[in-house]
Design a protein around this motif. Structure first.
Motif, PDB file in Angstrom:
ATOM      1  N   LEU A  29      37.605 -49.148 105.384  1.00  0.00           N
ATOM      2  CA  LEU A  29      37.418 -48.662 106.746  1.00  0.00           C
ATOM      3  C   LEU A  29      38.793 -48.520 107.388  1.00  0.00           C
ATOM      4  N   SER A  31      41.158 -47.162 110.784  1.00  0.00           N
ATOM      5  CA  SER A  31      41.082 -46.859 112.214  1.00  0.00           C
ATOM      6  C   SER A  31      42.070 -45.776 112.596  1.00  0.00           C
ATOM      7  N   TYR A  62      32.403 -43.397 111.886  1.00  0.00           N
ATOM      8  CA  TYR A  62      31.510 -44.284 112.618  1.00  0.00           C
ATOM      9  C   TYR A  62      32.126 -44.532 113.990  1.00  0.00           C
ATOM     10  N   LYS A  64      33.550 -45.837 117.300  1.00  0.00           N
ATOM     11  CA  LYS A  64      34.038 -47.145 117.750  1.00  0.00           C
ATOM     12  C   LYS A  64      34.308 -48.121 116.616  1.00  0.00           C
ATOM     13  N   ARG A  65      34.100 -47.693 115.372  1.00  0.00           N
ATOM     14  CA  ARG A  65      34.372 -48.583 114.233  1.00  0.00           C
ATOM     15  C   ARG A  65      35.501 -48.054 113.359  1.00  0.00           C
TER      16      ARG A  65
END
Length: 213
Positions: A29, A31, A62, A64-65
């Motif tokens: 993931l 950012s 996704y 805000k993730r």
């Protein structure tokens, strides 16, 4: 990277390069803030880059993730290897009746580069040169449709190679030996033996069974 690129294009190229090179592995993931900080730019061009990569299937966003790097699908290695086999063997059959002198010089130079990278070792660059070796004879066949289709596979091929090399799953010495054998068969104008050699090469490197062969 050239300063003529826009910030969004630069972010796109950098993040995609990290995905293909295995720096950003499948399942990670990421950012916008993280990438923006590393590249010294605002979040807006990074967001645009992420959206483009999502459209191409490399990321899943996704809100805000962050953005998930899409893992390699379970059957992709087999599908890519089989598609490559079809294109590469067709290209070499076309080359069997044409002048191959220029191509052979290119393949020999590639083999020298592969040996040098294997000694360092530089696995990331080896993966790039590996992919370019195979692409060289596809391009030499002179069919732009085949080349365009092959290029759509090339990024997936490179990502698979990079991941395997980073985890010690590929023997560069064996790859170079097999590449030398394939080059010799192209030079000899022997597409049938090339097809057998390519099938063995793809099977051994990627650990897949080519369907219908």
């Amino acid at each position: 990277m050239s300063k003529t690129y826009s910030s969004a294009e630069r972010a796109y190229l950098e993040v995609k390069e990290r995905i293909l090179g295995g720096v950003l592995p499948g399942g990670e993931l990421v950012s916008e803030n993280e990438i923006a900080g590393e590249l010294g730019m605002s979040r807006t061009p990074v967001r645009e880059a992420f959206l483009r990569l999502e459209t191409e299937g490399w990321m899943r966003l996704y809100p805000k993730r962050g953005a998930l790097v899409v893992p390699v699908p379970p059957n992709e290695a087999e599908d890519v290897a089989h598609a490559r086999y079809v294109v590469e063997t067709a290209a070499v059959r076309a080359l069997a009746v044409s002048d191959r002198a220029g191509l052979m010089a290119e393949l020999r130079a590639s083999l020298q580069r592969q040996r040098a990278l294997a000694e360092v070792p530089d696995f990331d660059e080896f993966a790039v040169v590996d992919a370019d070796f195979h692409r060289a004879y596809v391009v030499a066949a002179g069919n732009p449709l085949l080349t365009g289709f092959y290029d759509s596979l090339r990024e997936r091929q490179r990502r698979m190679n990079s991941a395997a090399l980073r985890h010690g799953g590929i023997d560069t010495g064996r790859i170079i030996e097999q590449h030398q054998r394939l080059a010799d068969l192209i030079e000899a104008g022997d597409p049938d033996r090339f097809a057998s050699g390519l099938a063995a090469h793809l099977t051994q490197v990627h650990g897949v069974a080519l369907r219908g062969l």
